[in-house]
Motif scaffolding. Structure first.
Motif, mmCIF file in Angstrom:
data_model
loop_
_atom_site.group_PDB
_atom_site.id
_atom_site.type_symbol
_atom_site.label_atom_id
_atom_site.label_comp_id
_atom_site.label_asym_id
_atom_site.label_seq_id
_atom_site.Cartn_x
_atom_site.Cartn_y
_atom_site.Cartn_z
ATOM 1 N N SER A 149 45.792 39.309 36.195
ATOM 2 C CA SER A 149 44.518 39.562 35.293
ATOM 3 C C SER A 149 43.827 38.631 34.865
ATOM 4 O O SER A 149 44.586 36.876 34.426
ATOM 5 C CB SER A 149 46.016 39.734 34.568
ATOM 6 N N THR A 150 42.349 38.491 34.584
ATOM 7 C CA THR A 150 42.352 37.273 34.703
ATOM 8 C C THR A 150 39.716 37.803 33.816
ATOM 9 O O THR A 150 40.478 39.319 33.271
ATOM 10 C CB THR A 150 41.126 36.901 35.652
ATOM 11 N N SER A 151 39.771 36.520 33.411
ATOM 12 C CA SER A 151 38.843 36.860 32.528
ATOM 13 C C SER A 151 37.439 36.464 33.252
ATOM 14 O O SER A 151 37.342 35.444 34.028
ATOM 15 C CB SER A 151 38.491 36.670 31.577
ATOM 16 N N GLY A 152 35.730 37.150 33.270
ATOM 17 C CA GLY A 152 34.581 36.121 34.326
ATOM 18 C C GLY A 152 33.498 36.810 33.396
ATOM 19 O O GLY A 152 33.625 37.789 32.895
ATOM 20 N N TYR A 153 32.965 35.830 33.147
ATOM 21 C CA TYR A 153 31.714 35.669 32.771
ATOM 22 C C TYR A 153 30.452 36.323 33.924
ATOM 23 O O TYR A 153 30.241 35.812 34.905
ATOM 24 C CB TYR A 153 31.516 33.887 32.109
ATOM 25 N N PRO A 154 29.923 36.804 33.483
ATOM 26 C CA PRO A 154 29.537 37.924 31.685
ATOM 27 C C PRO A 154 30.144 39.367 31.395
ATOM 28 O O PRO A 154 30.257 39.725 30.618
ATOM 29 C CB PRO A 154 28.506 37.887 30.910
ATOM 30 N N ILE A 155 31.365 39.584 32.707
ATOM 31 C CA ILE A 155 31.351 40.800 32.658
ATOM 32 C C ILE A 155 32.788 40.852 31.820
ATOM 33 O O ILE A 155 32.930 42.178 31.321
ATOM 34 C CB ILE A 155 32.194 41.594 33.975
ATOM 35 N N GLY A 156 33.847 40.045 31.528
ATOM 36 C CA GLY A 156 34.812 40.413 30.693
ATOM 37 C C GLY A 156 35.752 40.354 31.402
ATOM 38 O O GLY A 156 35.955 39.872 32.635
ATOM 39 N N ASP A 157 37.074 40.891 31.182
ATOM 40 C CA ASP A 157 38.209 40.851 31.618
ATOM 41 C C ASP A 157 38.457 41.224 32.677
ATOM 42 O O ASP A 157 38.400 42.574 33.051
ATOM 43 C CB ASP A 157 38.965 41.750 30.339
ATOM 44 N N LEU A 158 39.161 41.218 33.282
ATOM 45 C CA LEU A 158 39.496 41.746 34.924
ATOM 46 C C LEU A 158 40.755 41.871 35.425
ATOM 47 O O LEU A 158 41.609 41.074 34.740
ATOM 48 C CB LEU A 158 38.968 41.266 36.204
ATOM 49 N N ILE A 159 40.912 42.783 35.956
ATOM 50 C CA ILE A 159 42.408 43.061 37.048
ATOM 51 C C ILE A 159 41.665 42.641 38.844
ATOM 52 O O ILE A 159 41.307 43.565 38.937
ATOM 53 C CB ILE A 159 43.407 44.202 37.029
ATOM 54 N N GLU A 160 42.200 41.369 39.408
ATOM 55 C CA GLU A 160 41.607 41.284 40.496
ATOM 56 C C GLU A 160 42.785 41.694 41.517
ATOM 57 O O GLU A 160 44.272 40.432 41.334
ATOM 58 C CB GLU A 160 40.674 40.092 40.602
ATOM 59 N N GLU A 161 42.534 41.688 42.787
ATOM 60 C CA GLU A 161 43.098 41.999 43.867
ATOM 61 C C GLU A 161 42.959 41.223 45.290
ATOM 62 O O GLU A 161 41.618 41.360 45.407
ATOM 63 C CB GLU A 161 43.236 43.454 44.619
ATOM 64 N N PHE A 162 43.973 39.972 45.933
ATOM 65 C CA PHE A 162 43.548 39.411 47.057
ATOM 66 C C PHE A 162 44.345 39.673 47.523
ATOM 67 O O PHE A 162 45.765 39.985 47.605
ATOM 68 C CB PHE A 162 43.268 37.668 46.363
ATOM 69 N N GLU A 163 44.127 39.384 49.105
ATOM 70 C CA GLU A 163 44.777 39.655 50.707
ATOM 71 C C GLU A 163 44.840 37.655 50.442
ATOM 72 O O GLU A 163 44.540 37.513 50.350
ATOM 73 C CB GLU A 163 44.525 39.895 51.803
ATOM 74 N N VAL A 164 46.697 37.901 50.183
ATOM 75 C CA VAL A 164 47.144 36.403 50.792
ATOM 76 C C VAL A 164 46.899 36.064 52.502
ATOM 77 O O VAL A 164 46.873 34.818 51.742
ATOM 78 C CB VAL A 164 48.731 36.858 50.533
ATOM 79 N N ALA A 165 46.292 36.766 53.331
ATOM 80 C CA ALA A 165 46.414 35.931 54.688
ATOM 81 C C ALA A 165 44.313 35.602 54.555
ATOM 82 O O ALA A 165 44.416 34.889 55.547
ATOM 83 C CB ALA A 165 46.510 36.550 55.783
ATOM 84 N N ASN A 166 43.715 36.288 52.978
ATOM 85 C CA ASN A 166 42.458 35.677 52.938
ATOM 86 C C ASN A 166 42.312 36.045 51.987
ATOM 87 O O ASN A 166 41.652 37.160 51.250
ATOM 88 C CB ASN A 166 41.394 36.453 54.338
ATOM 89 N N ALA A 167 42.498 34.884 51.300
ATOM 90 C CA ALA A 167 41.948 34.807 49.915
ATOM 91 C C ALA A 167 40.974 34.125 48.919
ATOM 92 O O ALA A 167 40.869 34.217 47.939
ATOM 93 C CB ALA A 167 43.399 34.362 48.763
ATOM 94 N N GLN A 168 39.933 34.044 50.037
ATOM 95 C CA GLN A 168 38.643 33.337 49.781
ATOM 96 C C GLN A 168 37.751 34.422 48.047
ATOM 97 O O GLN A 168 36.964 34.116 47.409
ATOM 98 C CB GLN A 168 37.658 32.866 50.926
ATOM 99 N N HIS A 169 37.868 35.167 48.168
ATOM 100 C CA HIS A 169 37.411 36.356 47.945
ATOM 101 C C HIS A 169 38.189 37.778 47.623
ATOM 102 O O HIS A 169 39.457 38.299 48.183
ATOM 103 C CB HIS A 169 35.691 37.487 48.526
ATOM 104 N N ILE A 184 33.815 45.688 22.648
ATOM 105 C CA ILE A 184 33.257 44.834 23.610
ATOM 106 C C ILE A 184 33.377 44.658 24.699
ATOM 107 O O ILE A 184 32.506 44.169 25.776
ATOM 108 C CB ILE A 184 33.811 43.121 23.110
ATOM 109 N N GLY A 185 34.292 45.730 25.063
ATOM 110 C CA GLY A 185 34.616 45.673 26.680
ATOM 111 C C GLY A 185 36.348 45.212 26.815
ATOM 112 O O GLY A 185 37.023 45.235 25.661
ATOM 113 N N PRO A 186 37.279 45.834 27.574
ATOM 114 C CA PRO A 186 38.660 46.565 27.903
ATOM 115 C C PRO A 186 38.897 44.708 27.339
ATOM 116 O O PRO A 186 38.368 43.639 28.193
ATOM 117 C CB PRO A 186 38.699 46.620 29.416
ATOM 118 N N SER A 187 40.611 44.461 27.055
ATOM 119 C CA SER A 187 40.927 43.775 26.504
ATOM 120 C C SER A 187 42.458 43.385 27.499
ATOM 121 O O SER A 187 43.109 44.579 26.908
ATOM 122 C CB SER A 187 40.849 43.482 25.331
ATOM 123 N N TYR A 188 42.750 42.795 29.047
ATOM 124 C CA TYR A 188 44.218 43.046 28.989
ATOM 125 C C TYR A 188 45.363 41.318 28.636
ATOM 126 O O TYR A 188 44.455 40.864 28.582
ATOM 127 C CB TYR A 188 43.896 43.390 30.485
#
Length: 264
Positions: A149-169, A184-188
Motif C-alpha cells: 500500500s503506497t502513494s505515487g505522484y500524481p495519481i495518489g494512493d495505490l495498492i500495487e502487486e509485484f511478483e517475487v521472482a520479477n519485482a522490477q515493475h 481528492i482521491g482514495p485514501s488507503y
C-alpha cells in the motif's frame, strides 16, 4: 515498551516472547508452522528500525536485518524459507518545517532456515521503486507475489502487486473507489491478501463532515473489482492483521474481528 505474547491453549495465560526493556516492537508476522514471530524493533518512533525474530518456545531472539539497515514490516514468504521486509533509505523530510519520517522504501528478502535465522545470510533487493510512502507489505499464500500500500505522484494512493521472482515493475496496480471516498482521491491504510481476495482499509467522508472514517473492504486480487465493505466503523483504524485466514483491526478501543465474505 510493547511486547509480543503467545497464547497457551492449555492455560490461556499470555507468555512474553521478547526481552527488550524499552523501545517499540511492531509489525508481527508468523510463519505457517507457527514456530517464529518476526517483528520490527526501534528505540523510538522516529528512530532507525530493525527486523528481529523470536522463537515461540522462547529460546531464540535474533536480529535478521543488517546493522546499517533501517528495516521494518517483515512478512514470511514462500514455504517460510524467505523473509521479506521493507527498507527505508531516508529518514527525514523534504520540507524543513515538517515532521521527519521515513521515505525511499524498497522491498528486500533474506533466506530463513527451517531452524531459524541463517548466519551470514545476505539480503537481496527485490524492488527498485524508492517508494515515497509505504504503509504495508503482504505476501500471497503461494509466496509468489507481494502486495504494498503506497502513494505515487500524481495519481495518489495505490495498492500495487509485484511478483517475487520479477519485482522490477508492478504486476497489477489497484485503486479501488469506496463509497464516500475523499474528493481528492482514495485514501488507503494497510492492504493484505486473504485467499483470492485483498482486504484493505480506506477512508470515507462522513455525511455531516469532519474527520474521515476508515473501514475494512475486500476486493478481488485478480480484477480489483467486487469491492465490498466488511465493517461499520467510525474513526481511525491503526492496524490490520491477517492470520490463518482470519482478519482483525485495531483502533483506539482495542482489537476487533473482521467478518470476511462467504467466498473466503
Amino acid at each position: 515498551a510493547t511486547e509480543f505474547e503467545s497464547l497457551s491453549a492449555s492455560t490461556a495465560i499470555p507468555r512474553r516472547l521478547t526481552t527488550m526493556g524499552s523501545g517499540i516492537e511492531s509489525d508481527p508476522s508468523i510463519p505457517h508452522d507457527g514456530k517464529w514471530v518476526a517483528f520490527s524493533y526501534a528505540e523510538s518512533e522516529e528512530g532507525r528500525s530493525e527486523v528481529w525474530v523470536a522463537s515461540v518456545d522462547g529460546k531464540t531472539v535474533a536480529r535478521v536485518s543488517g546493522a546499517d539497515e533501517d528495516a521494518l514490516m517483515p512478512a514470511f514468504g514462500k514455504d517460510d524459507r524467505r523473509l521479506l521486509y521493507v527498507r527505508s533509505m531516508f529518514n527525514g523530510h523534504y520540507s524543513p518545517i515538517a515532521r521527519p519520517r521515513k521515505h525511499d522504501f524498497d522491498i528486500y528478502a533474506i533466506l530463513f532456515g527451517a531452524d531459524g535465522p541463517i548466519a551470514g545470510a545476505t539480503p537481496t533487493q527485490l524492488t527498485h521503486q524508492q517508494f515515497f510512502d509505504l504503509r504495508s507489505l503482504s505476501v500471497s499464500d503461494d509466496g509468489d507475489s507481494f502486495l504494498v500500500s503506497t502513494s505515487g505522484y500524481p495519481i495518489g494512493d495505490l495498492i500495487e502487486e509485484f511478483e517475487v521472482a520479477n519485482a522490477q515493475h508492478p504486476k497489477r496496480i489497484f485503486q479501488p473507489r469506496v463509497k464516500g471516498s475523499p474528493d481528492i482521491g482514495p485514501s488507503y491504510g494497510q492492504a493484505r491478501y486473504v485467499g483470492m481476495d485483498v482486504i484493505f482499509t480506506a477512508a470515507s467522508e462522513p455525511p455531516q463532515g469532519g474527520n474521515y472514517d476508515y473501514n475494512v473492504y475486500s476486493m478481488s486480487s485478480v480484477t480489483g473489482g467486487e469491492v465490498t465493505v466488511l465493517t461499520s466503523h467510525t474513526g481511525i483504524i491503526d492496524q490490520m492483521v491477517v492470520q490463518d485466514g482470519r482478519s482483525f483491526f485495531a483502533d483506539a478501543t482495542g482489537w476487533h474481528p473482521v467478518t470476511l465474505r462467504d467466498s473466503q
